[in-house]
Design an enzyme around this catalytic site. Structure first.
Site, PDB file in Angstrom:
ATOM      1  N   LYS A  52      -1.887-101.519   5.108  1.00  0.00           N
ATOM      2  CA  LYS A  52      -0.544-101.659   5.708  1.00  0.00           C
ATOM      3  C   LYS A  52      -0.221-100.432   6.551  1.00  0.00           C
ATOM      4  O   LYS A  52       0.299-100.529   7.668  1.00  0.00           O
ATOM      5  CB  LYS A  52       0.502-101.852   4.599  1.00  0.00           C
ATOM      6  CG  LYS A  52       0.404-103.218   3.942  1.00  0.00           C
ATOM      7  CD  LYS A  52       1.193-103.322   2.637  1.00  0.00           C
ATOM      8  CE  LYS A  52       0.933-104.655   1.960  1.00  0.00           C
ATOM      9  NZ  LYS A  52       1.515-104.764   0.610  1.00  0.00           N
ATOM     10  N   GLN A  96       4.756-101.522  -3.753  1.00  0.00           N
ATOM     11  CA  GLN A  96       3.553-102.314  -4.006  1.00  0.00           C
ATOM     12  C   GLN A  96       3.558-102.836  -5.451  1.00  0.00           C
ATOM     13  O   GLN A  96       3.718-102.075  -6.395  1.00  0.00           O
ATOM     14  CB  GLN A  96       2.309-101.445  -3.742  1.00  0.00           C
ATOM     15  CG  GLN A  96       0.993-102.183  -3.866  1.00  0.00           C
ATOM     16  CD  GLN A  96       0.827-103.292  -2.825  1.00  0.00           C
ATOM     17  OE1 GLN A  96       1.134-103.122  -1.648  1.00  0.00           O
ATOM     18  NE2 GLN A  96       0.369-104.456  -3.270  1.00  0.00           N
ATOM     19  N   ASP A 119       9.728-107.115   2.278  1.00  0.00           N
ATOM     20  CA  ASP A 119       8.903-108.080   1.534  1.00  0.00           C
ATOM     21  C   ASP A 119       9.678-109.369   1.270  1.00  0.00           C
ATOM     22  O   ASP A 119       9.108-110.368   0.852  1.00  0.00           O
ATOM     23  CB  ASP A 119       8.465-107.476   0.183  1.00  0.00           C
ATOM     24  CG  ASP A 119       7.066-106.881   0.256  1.00  0.00           C
ATOM     25  OD1 ASP A 119       6.296-107.282   1.143  1.00  0.00           O
ATOM     26  OD2 ASP A 119       6.754-106.018  -0.597  1.00  0.00           O
TER      27      ASP A 119
END
Ligand code: NAP
Length: 293
Positions: A52, A96, A119
């Site tokens: 990412k 994460q 997200d």
């Protein structure tokens, strides 16, 4: 049969974003920034966060990676999330997952400002998605919708069968395709492990989305001729003939199902490729909104 090329489409999206980021810079509007927070040393999570980070840098976005020790307390992590909530250079925050078991993922997700939740996991954003308001779409379902759109695959009035009801794939993609808009408007069925025989449902799909986590689970006998197949699965299976000793396969038995499909995503090179591209898109969208551009 057309193979839906996730690499090609994700490269297109990244190139489009690179141009937009350069434009924003040249106009003195600032630089979009993503902060990724990783707790612990899980090797797979490290790989994801690094990729990412690299993807951000490639298109000229700022990227911060905050790596915290495994033993970080929940309160400490929430404090760090709040620090980035208040940070003007951070437009998007991602934590994460999975987190170590002593930390509540839900509490941490809820600590992220909904405006920075790239997200799309915050309950506020999930709720907005369900009622059809503009929001951050979770990256994998967002990538699926983008693939369907860019391949001009009709979704309106089509029967979409989603196998799997996870919060990150099954539920959001079902809700996105159900919306009354031009890239959705589908008739959606969601199937899960309580179904006695999922082929009773999958055989009637115009568009089949498999998000199960079981290698080669969907076989040719379970689909109809001309179906569009979106394979979300990423499964590692033993493969003594390959160098690494394993290979990655989807939830769909590609060799047999591709004989009947009109369109199909490969694994790798399909949906998996889209997730990071859509994370960058969400970060750019966050930057635009926060700066009222
Ligand atoms: P998950 O949370 O494990 O959910 C799997 C879903 O499949 C559950 O809803 C489960 O039903 C259902 N299921 C399991 N066995 C079934 C069966 N025999 N019949 C019908 N339904 C069954 O998985 P996920 O996070 O959604 O991920 C699914 C797959 O996509 C995994 O391979 C994952 O690695 C991959 N993935 C890829 C990306 C990407 O491309 N970037 C992103 C996310 C996930 P119940 O709810 O009843 O248990």
């Amino acid at each position: 049969m057309t193979i839906i090329d996730g690499k090609k489409i994700s490269d297109e999206i990244k190139s489009e974003l690179k141009i937009k980021v350069e434009e924003a810079k040249s106009k003195g509007l600032g630089v979009p920034g993503l902060t990724a927070i990783l707790v612990g040393e899980d090797p797979a999570s490290q790989v994801y966060v690094n990729s990412k980070n690299k993807a951000c840098e490639k298109i000229g976005m700022n990227s911060v990676v905050e790596i915290l020790p495994e033993k970080t307390a929940e309160t400490e992590l929430i404090e760090i999330v709040r620090k980035y909530n208040a940070d003007k250079n951070t437009n998007g925050i991602l934590v994460q997952l999975p987190l170590p078991s002593h930390i509540s993922e839900q509490k941490v997700i809820e600590a992220i400002l909904p405006e920075k939740d790239v997200d799309g996991f915050h309950p506020v954003n999930v709720g907005k998605l369900v009622i059809g308001l503009e929001t951050f779409y979770p990256c994998t379902p967002y990538g699926i919708v983008e693939l369907l759109k860019r391949y001009k695959i009709e979704t309106s009035g089509k029967h979409v069968v989603v196998v799997g009801r996870s919060n990150i794939v099954g539920k959001p993609i079902a809700n996105m395709l159900l919306q009354k808009n031009e890239n959705a408007n589908s008739i959606v069925t969601v199937v899960h492990s309580a179904a006695k025989d999922i082929s009773e449902f999958t055989k009637h799909a115009d568009i089949l989305i498999a998000a199960i986590g079981k290698p080669n689970f969907i076989t040719a006998g379970m689909v109809k001729e001309g179906v569009t197949v979106i394979d979300v699965g990423i499964n590692r299976i033993d493969s003594p003939e390959s160098k690494k000793g394993y290979k990655i396969v989807g939830d769909v038995d590609f060799d047999s199902v591709s004989q009947k499909a009109a369109y199909i995503t490969p694994v790798p090179g399909g949906v998996g490729r889209m997730t990071i591209a859509m994370l960058l898109q969400n970060t750019y969208n966050a930057f635009i909104k926060q700066n009222e551009i």
